[in-house]
Scaffold this active site. Sequence first.
Site, PDB file in Angstrom:
ATOM      1  N   TYR A   3      -1.774   0.950  10.674  1.00 31.36           N
ATOM      2  CA  TYR A   3      -1.888   0.236   9.400  1.00 31.36           C
ATOM      3  C   TYR A   3      -0.691   0.532   8.503  1.00 31.36           C
ATOM      4  O   TYR A   3      -0.093  -0.390   7.915  1.00 31.36           O
ATOM      5  CB  TYR A   3      -3.188   0.664   8.707  1.00 31.36           C
ATOM      6  CG  TYR A   3      -3.340   0.156   7.297  1.00 31.36           C
ATOM      7  CD1 TYR A   3      -3.742  -1.145   7.044  1.00 31.36           C
ATOM      8  CD2 TYR A   3      -3.094   0.995   6.203  1.00 31.36           C
ATOM      9  CE1 TYR A   3      -3.892  -1.613   5.742  1.00 31.36           C
ATOM     10  CE2 TYR A   3      -3.243   0.543   4.906  1.00 31.36           C
ATOM     11  CZ  TYR A   3      -3.636  -0.765   4.684  1.00 31.36           C
ATOM     12  OH  TYR A   3      -3.787  -1.217   3.396  1.00 31.36           O
ATOM     13  N   SER A  11       0.843  -1.191   0.000  1.00 29.37           N
ATOM     14  CA  SER A  11       0.000   0.000   0.000  1.00 29.37           C
ATOM     15  C   SER A  11       0.879   1.242   0.000  1.00 29.37           C
ATOM     16  O   SER A  11       1.982   1.228   0.571  1.00 29.37           O
ATOM     17  CB  SER A  11      -0.905   0.029   1.241  1.00 29.37           C
ATOM     18  OG  SER A  11      -1.570   1.275   1.375  1.00 29.37           O
TER      19      SER A  11
END
Length: 251
Positions: free
Chosen positions: A157, A144
Amino acid sequence: MKDAFGAPQSLLVLGGTSEIGLATARRLIARRTRLVWLAGRPSPELTAAAESLRALGADVRAVPFDALDTESHEERLGKLFTEGDIDMVLLAFGVLGDQARDESDPPAAVRVAQTNYTGAVSAGLVCAQALQAQGHGSLVVLSSVAGERARRANFIYGSSKAGLDAFAQGLGDAMHGTGVHVMVVRPGFVRTRMTEGLPQAPLATTPEAVATAIELGLRRRSETVWVPGGLRVVMSALRHVPRGVFRRLPV
């Protein structure tokens, strides 16, 4: 090679209900893929996902897999490779967590880290070794852009994805010359169930767009894929913004 030209005959999706994983499977089935393993926690969703791919003409097998149960990975995933070559493994599992809640709930934060990083390290190594033993194959790891630089809004995250990204890059170096291709995919904000209800970020994309980028990356034997491609320039700039300035940016 069985997985020549980015069109594998067989595919293992770790995270069998992942919307990106399923979009990628659909795209590859439309080209050449005939056998798909969907690995995930047994659920009606996993069963439905398998049925949806069977309707496209593929032989689809749902198998139990839990990212957090790392002690079972070698046995369960290794067993799949004993049943025949697997041309491509897509590591697509992960959780976003709830930053505001997880900051005050360390066990919840640890669960995010263990799923996104520890579980991925375990499964990634098992699959990479199996691919190396068979002499060919691709391991595609969904990272990501959140891992490029920690943001106040999602640093738990983001930090787990940063670790995953670094691991996957190193694994790619370790596999170089073995016949195993490791590709890291860095999507931006993807409109999925996981991000439902969150404010949409600039350059938002879709599972189908990520799947298209994965297929193109496989054909090109890319090592890193950004989705959309323009994020590469954006994140390169953000990495060099002074920390004091970065804290005030609306990112």
